[in-house]
Scaffold this motif. Structure first.
Motif, PDB file in Angstrom:
ATOM      1  N   LYS A  10      -1.134  14.455   2.684  1.00  0.00           N
ATOM      2  CA  LYS A  10      -1.989  13.535   1.940  1.00  0.00           C
ATOM      3  C   LYS A  10      -1.785  12.148   2.535  1.00  0.00           C
ATOM      4  N   VAL A  12      -3.989   8.073   3.514  1.00  0.00           N
ATOM      5  CA  VAL A  12      -5.160   7.196   3.524  1.00  0.00           C
ATOM      6  C   VAL A  12      -5.171   6.512   4.883  1.00  0.00           C
ATOM      7  N   LYS A  13      -6.288   6.594   5.576  1.00  0.00           N
ATOM      8  CA  LYS A  13      -6.386   5.936   6.873  1.00  0.00           C
ATOM      9  C   LYS A  13      -6.396   4.421   6.695  1.00  0.00           C
ATOM     10  N   THR A  17      -9.572  -0.654   5.491  1.00  0.00           N
ATOM     11  CA  THR A  17      -8.912  -1.355   4.389  1.00  0.00           C
ATOM     12  C   THR A  17      -9.435  -2.785   4.325  1.00  0.00           C
ATOM     13  N   PHE A 110      -8.427   0.101  -0.351  1.00  0.00           N
ATOM     14  CA  PHE A 110      -8.201   1.065   0.721  1.00  0.00           C
ATOM     15  C   PHE A 110      -9.436   1.938   0.935  1.00  0.00           C
ATOM     16  N   LYS A 111      -9.480   2.611   2.053  1.00  0.00           N
ATOM     17  CA  LYS A 111     -10.641   3.406   2.443  1.00  0.00           C
ATOM     18  C   LYS A 111     -10.999   4.465   1.405  1.00  0.00           C
ATOM     19  N   ASP A 112     -10.004   4.999   0.683  1.00  0.00           N
ATOM     20  CA  ASP A 112     -10.272   6.027  -0.322  1.00  0.00           C
ATOM     21  C   ASP A 112     -10.714   5.448  -1.669  1.00  0.00           C
ATOM     22  N   GLY A 113     -10.858   4.111  -1.748  1.00  0.00           N
ATOM     23  CA  GLY A 113     -11.325   3.466  -2.975  1.00  0.00           C
ATOM     24  C   GLY A 113     -10.223   2.988  -3.901  1.00  0.00           C
ATOM     25  N   THR A 114      -8.969   3.357  -3.632  1.00  0.00           N
ATOM     26  CA  THR A 114      -7.891   2.824  -4.451  1.00  0.00           C
ATOM     27  C   THR A 114      -7.722   1.344  -4.131  1.00  0.00           C
ATOM     28  N   SER A 115      -7.177   0.613  -5.086  1.00  0.00           N
ATOM     29  CA  SER A 115      -7.016  -0.822  -4.868  1.00  0.00           C
ATOM     30  C   SER A 115      -5.719  -1.309  -5.495  1.00  0.00           C
ATOM     31  N   LEU A 151      -6.981   3.458  -9.347  1.00  0.00           N
ATOM     32  CA  LEU A 151      -7.698   4.560  -8.721  1.00  0.00           C
ATOM     33  C   LEU A 151      -9.199   4.327  -8.839  1.00  0.00           C
ATOM     34  N   PRO A 152      -9.991   4.822  -7.888  1.00  0.00           N
ATOM     35  CA  PRO A 152     -11.430   4.620  -7.971  1.00  0.00           C
ATOM     36  C   PRO A 152     -12.006   5.313  -9.209  1.00  0.00           C
TER      37      PRO A 152
END
Length: 155
Positions: A10, A12-13, A17, A110-115, A151-152
Motif C-alpha cells: 500500500k 501513495v505516489k 502532491t 496527496f495524489k490519493d485525495g488524503t490531506s 481521508l477523501p
C-alpha cells in the motif's frame, strides 16, 4: 479465476502532491476564507517530523515499578527543501512569516485525495549554491497546535 493484484504493498505516489501555505496569518488551518500560495512549484522534498510527547511520572508508593502517562502532544516540525526563487509568491509568504512571527496554515493534498493541515511558525530559511547546479532553499517550520489527517470524502 480471481483477478490478480500485482502488488500487496500500500502506498501513495509522490508525484501529484500539492503543497501550499496560507497567504495570510490565521489561527484556523481549515478556515474557508483562506487563500493559498502554491509551494509545489519550487519544493522538492517536504518532510514532516512528528515530535514526542513529554513523559509524566505517576509512580506512587503502591507501584511495583515506575509508572508514566504522556503529556500534551508535540507535533514537531515541518521542513521543505527545493529550488530557491526569491520572487516566488509562496517563498515570499514564508519569508514574511519568518519576519512577522505569525502562524500560517499549511496544507498537503496527496495524489490519493488524503490531506493534512496544520498551523506553523516559520523559524528559519536558508539557501545554498554549488557550481553546475541550481540554488537550493530550505524552510523550517515549527508546528503549533494539532495536525489533521483527512481521508477523501470524509468531512
Amino acid at each position: 479465476m480471481a483477478a490478480q493484484n500485482p502488488t500487496k504493498a500500500k502506498f501513495v505516489k509522490t508525484q501529484g502532491t500539492a503543497l501550499s501555505v496560507s497567504k495570510t496569518t490565521t489561527l484556523d488551518p481549515k478556515a474557508a476564507d483562506l487563500t493559498w500560495a502554491d509551494l509545489s512549484v519550487t519544493i522538492k522534498q517536504p518532510q514532516f517530523q512528528g515530535g514526542q510527547s513529554d513523559e509524566i511520572e505517576t509512580t506512587v508508593l503502591a507501584s511495583v515499578a515506575k509508572e508514566f502517562t504522556t503529556g500534551l502532544a508535540d507535533n514537531g516540525t515541518f521542513s521543505m527543501s527545493g529550488n530557491w526563487k526569491a520572487d516566488d509568491e509562496a517563498q515570499t509568504v514564508l519569508r514574511t512569516a519568518r519576519d512577522d512571527a505569525e502562524p500560517r496554515a499549511f496544507k498537503s493534498v496527496f495524489k490519493d485525495g488524503t490531506s493534512s493541515t496544520f498551523l506553523g511558525l516559520v523559524t528559519q530559511f536558508t539557501w545554498d549554491a554549488a557550481p553546475n547546479g541550481t540554488v537550493n532553499g530550505t524552510f523550517n517550520v515549527r508546528i503549533t497546535g494539532a495536525v489533521s489527517f483527512d481521508l477523501p470524502g470524509v468531512p
